[in-house]
Design a protein around this motif. Structure first.
Motif, PDB file in Angstrom:
ATOM      1  N   ILE A 194       0.841  -1.203   0.000  1.00  0.00           N
ATOM      2  CA  ILE A 194       0.000   0.000   0.000  1.00  0.00           C
ATOM      3  C   ILE A 194       0.875   1.252   0.000  1.00  0.00           C
ATOM      4  O   ILE A 194       0.620   2.206  -0.737  1.00  0.00           O
ATOM      5  CB  ILE A 194      -0.949  -0.015   1.219  1.00  0.00           C
ATOM      6  CG1 ILE A 194      -1.951  -1.161   1.100  1.00  0.00           C
ATOM      7  CG2 ILE A 194      -1.677   1.323   1.348  1.00  0.00           C
ATOM      8  CD1 ILE A 194      -2.793  -1.371   2.352  1.00  0.00           C
ATOM      9  N   VAL A 226       0.947   4.060  -2.976  1.00  0.00           N
ATOM     10  CA  VAL A 226       0.653   5.475  -2.719  1.00  0.00           C
ATOM     11  C   VAL A 226       1.807   6.343  -3.214  1.00  0.00           C
ATOM     12  O   VAL A 226       1.597   7.388  -3.841  1.00  0.00           O
ATOM     13  CB  VAL A 226       0.394   5.713  -1.214  1.00  0.00           C
ATOM     14  CG1 VAL A 226       0.372   7.204  -0.895  1.00  0.00           C
ATOM     15  CG2 VAL A 226      -0.918   5.057  -0.799  1.00  0.00           C
ATOM     16  N   PHE A 231      -2.184   4.139  -6.166  1.00  0.00           N
ATOM     17  CA  PHE A 231      -3.304   4.475  -5.288  1.00  0.00           C
ATOM     18  C   PHE A 231      -3.312   5.976  -5.103  1.00  0.00           C
ATOM     19  O   PHE A 231      -2.281   6.588  -4.813  1.00  0.00           O
ATOM     20  CB  PHE A 231      -3.165   3.799  -3.920  1.00  0.00           C
ATOM     21  CG  PHE A 231      -3.401   2.308  -3.919  1.00  0.00           C
ATOM     22  CD1 PHE A 231      -4.082   1.694  -4.956  1.00  0.00           C
ATOM     23  CD2 PHE A 231      -2.943   1.537  -2.868  1.00  0.00           C
ATOM     24  CE1 PHE A 231      -4.291   0.325  -4.952  1.00  0.00           C
ATOM     25  CE2 PHE A 231      -3.151   0.163  -2.851  1.00  0.00           C
ATOM     26  CZ  PHE A 231      -3.814  -0.451  -3.888  1.00  0.00           C
ATOM     27  N   ASP A 254      -9.210   6.854  -3.179  1.00  0.00           N
ATOM     28  CA  ASP A 254      -9.469   5.508  -3.693  1.00  0.00           C
ATOM     29  C   ASP A 254      -9.917   4.590  -2.555  1.00  0.00           C
ATOM     30  O   ASP A 254      -9.369   4.631  -1.452  1.00  0.00           O
ATOM     31  CB  ASP A 254      -8.207   4.931  -4.339  1.00  0.00           C
ATOM     32  CG  ASP A 254      -7.959   5.475  -5.732  1.00  0.00           C
ATOM     33  OD1 ASP A 254      -8.893   6.069  -6.306  1.00  0.00           O
ATOM     34  OD2 ASP A 254      -6.840   5.312  -6.244  1.00  0.00           O
ATOM     35  N   LEU A 303     -10.155   0.947  -0.903  1.00  0.00           N
ATOM     36  CA  LEU A 303      -9.482  -0.341  -0.916  1.00  0.00           C
ATOM     37  C   LEU A 303     -10.505  -1.469  -0.939  1.00  0.00           C
ATOM     38  O   LEU A 303     -11.668  -1.291  -0.556  1.00  0.00           O
ATOM     39  CB  LEU A 303      -8.574  -0.478   0.297  1.00  0.00           C
ATOM     40  CG  LEU A 303      -7.368   0.474   0.366  1.00  0.00           C
ATOM     41  CD1 LEU A 303      -6.479   0.098   1.542  1.00  0.00           C
ATOM     42  CD2 LEU A 303      -6.565   0.437  -0.923  1.00  0.00           C
ATOM     43  N   LEU A 317      -1.611   6.190   6.065  1.00  0.00           N
ATOM     44  CA  LEU A 317      -1.924   5.946   4.660  1.00  0.00           C
ATOM     45  C   LEU A 317      -3.413   5.753   4.399  1.00  0.00           C
ATOM     46  O   LEU A 317      -3.862   5.962   3.262  1.00  0.00           O
ATOM     47  CB  LEU A 317      -1.169   4.700   4.160  1.00  0.00           C
ATOM     48  CG  LEU A 317       0.359   4.764   4.232  1.00  0.00           C
ATOM     49  CD1 LEU A 317       0.955   3.397   3.933  1.00  0.00           C
ATOM     50  CD2 LEU A 317       0.882   5.809   3.253  1.00  0.00           C
ATOM     51  N   LEU A 318      -4.166   5.365   5.428  1.00  0.00           N
ATOM     52  CA  LEU A 318      -5.556   4.970   5.217  1.00  0.00           C
ATOM     53  C   LEU A 318      -6.519   5.836   6.023  1.00  0.00           C
ATOM     54  O   LEU A 318      -6.177   6.407   7.054  1.00  0.00           O
ATOM     55  CB  LEU A 318      -5.758   3.498   5.603  1.00  0.00           C
ATOM     56  CG  LEU A 318      -4.912   2.469   4.850  1.00  0.00           C
ATOM     57  CD1 LEU A 318      -5.317   1.057   5.246  1.00  0.00           C
ATOM     58  CD2 LEU A 318      -5.018   2.655   3.351  1.00  0.00           C
ATOM     59  N   ILE A 347      -7.864   5.478   0.719  1.00  0.00           N
ATOM     60  CA  ILE A 347      -6.529   6.071   0.775  1.00  0.00           C
ATOM     61  C   ILE A 347      -6.672   7.485   1.334  1.00  0.00           C
ATOM     62  O   ILE A 347      -7.490   8.272   0.864  1.00  0.00           O
ATOM     63  CB  ILE A 347      -5.870   6.103  -0.615  1.00  0.00           C
ATOM     64  CG1 ILE A 347      -5.674   4.678  -1.142  1.00  0.00           C
ATOM     65  CG2 ILE A 347      -4.546   6.854  -0.571  1.00  0.00           C
ATOM     66  CD1 ILE A 347      -4.744   3.828  -0.296  1.00  0.00           C
TER      67      ILE A 347
END
Length: 461
Positions: A29, A33, A38, A42, A44, A73-74, A84
């Protein structure tokens, strides 16, 4: 990314023996990114669906998403899914590929040079004198140092022809004030140093674009612009031009000074990058000394902290007019920095720094040309690149997207006189602390250019 595509970029299985499976997923991931596979917004895949695709249990994916979330990151949104995250640029430091400045010199300790230089300055000077007002334009010692520095480019000159100024921007503003009136035009190329545009705007002058070809401003274009606008001041940045990096040929320089003379116009030769080239054509000031004001700043080849530029003026009357204009907003250069500059030049330390900056700049140029998409049409020297952009990117969209990724670059419209800016950005190589960080930033920028422009997507609620 559409839901149908959310599995497309994922591997079909993980690599045996490459570390814990949850960490492999989190690392994937992070890489996706970084290279923009990504994008912010977006969604997941659902954890159960991703577990089935990768052949792992649900707990592994849950742990991987938690790890990626801890890395920032999330963006988990409950029943809506996991997305993302948008870059936290407000809290993260922006990586500066936008400010044109020299890198730290390779192979020498700048802090030690400053400390040693200042110690020698204070050994030789009375502190009370250093903290008092000084002569505008610099004293005899500072002007002699300026003449010594300029001799590298324009040849031997008398110190009384040199003026010491608190930076090139101050010198440029003083020249505009001294040799034009409010409402007058200043002839320049269509792509020009933004500092000229800013100074002209605030001083009530106009920048008039002259015709250019592959070698820069044309003599016919200069004459036409002067005739149509009534301008008697021409601005040129003939060596490693900012932003295009183009170096004007010797023949074109000779033709331009003849055209300027025929129009009764003076030339401001802004030449901050000349010392990055070993074999640069002769400066305009050496071709027409009575016509040209030559500006040589140390901010672009040594360090901005010195706040010193040398101006070579054609005659005493012109130099007096220039200093009178300068005194309206900057009485003098900073004495302490001026004394340090003088000490560095006379002792040879300035040349040591210049050599180190040139070596580091060349290394960074090689690095950038290896990472960024070409082609490149300029020499692999200097501290900036002019990067043409692939469709469908526009310069403004790319600059905006880069900023969202924590990267600062400069769009072509910042340099354009009028409309019609080319689809390009300027990338500066000196502002990032070390080469490893620069390489990572350039990789991210190259990855961004390989992607299509995107619009941040909000969830449907």
């Amino acid at each position: 990314m559409h839901d149908d595509d959310m599995y497309a970029v994922w591997p079909e299985k993980l690599v045996r023996g490459a570390g814990p499976r949850y960490r492999q997923i989190a690392d994937f991931i992070a890489r996706a990114v970084a290279d923009n596979r990504f994008q912010p917004g977006d969604r997941l895949p659902p954890q159960r669906g991703l577990a089935q695709r990768l052949g792992v249990d649900l707990t592994t994916v849950t742990r991987a998403y938690a790890e990626a979330g801890q890395r920032g990151l999330l963006d988990p949104r409950g029943a809506l899914g996991t997305f993302i995250a948008r870059p936290a640029t407000q809290s993260a430091q922006m990586i500066d590929l936008g400010m044109n400045m020299p890198p730290a010199p390779l192979g020498c300790d700048l802090q030690e040079l400053v400390q040693r230089g200042l110690a020698k300055v204070m050994d030789r000077h009375d502190v009370n004198v250093m903290m008092a007002y000084q002569l505008a334009g610099g004293g005899p010692e500072a002007r002699a140092a300026g003449a010594l520095w300029l001799a590298q480019t324009v040849g031997p000159i008398a110190p009384e022809l040199v003026l010491v100024c608190p930076g090139a921007q101050a010198a440029l503003a003083a020249l505009i004030l001294a040799f034009s009136q409010p409402g007058d035009g200043i002839v320049a190329e269509p792509l020009v140093y933004p500092g000229l545009l800013t100074a002209a705007q605030h001083l009530g002058r106009r920048v008039v674009a002259a015709e250019v070809d592959e070698d820069g401003m044309t003599p016919a274009g200069l004459e036409l612009a002067c005739r149509d606008s009534g301008s008697r001041l021409v601005y040129l940045n003939p060596t490693l031009q900012n932003p295009t990096t183009h170096t004007m040929s010797a023949r074109r320089r000779r033709d331009l000074v003849r055209s300027a003379s025929a129009c009764g116009a003076r030339i401001i030769e802004d030449d901050p990058y000349r010392l990055f080239l070993d074999d640069a054509p002769p400066p305009l000031a050496s071709l027409a000394p009575a016509l040209v004001f030559h500006i040589a700043t140390l901010a672009k080849c040594l360090t901005p902290g010195l706040r010193t530029a040398f101006v070579l003026g054609p005659d005493q009357e012109s130099r007096d007019r220039f200093l009178a204009a300068m005194r309206s907003f900057a009485l003098m250069s900073t004495p302490l920095m001026g004394a340090l500059t003088t000490q560095w030049i006379v002792s040879g330390s300035a040349q040591v720094v210049l050599d180190g900056v040139r070596a580091e700049a060349q290394a960074r140029q090689r690095l950038a040309r290896r990472i960024l998409p070409g082609p490149f049409h300029s020499e692999p020297v200097g501290i900036h690149l002019w990067q043409a952009l692939p469709e469908p990117w526009t310069a403004s969209d790319l600059a905006r997207a880069a900023r969202e990724e924590g990267l600062s670059v400069t769009s072509s419209d910042a340099f354009q006189v009028g409309a019609g800016a080319p689809n390009a950005i300027r990338i500066c190589l000196g502002g990032v602390k070390d080469r490893q960080e620069l390489a990572q930033a350039l990789e991210r920028l190259a990855g961004l250019m390989r992607r299509r422009p995107y619009v941040l997507r909000d969830p449907i609620v």
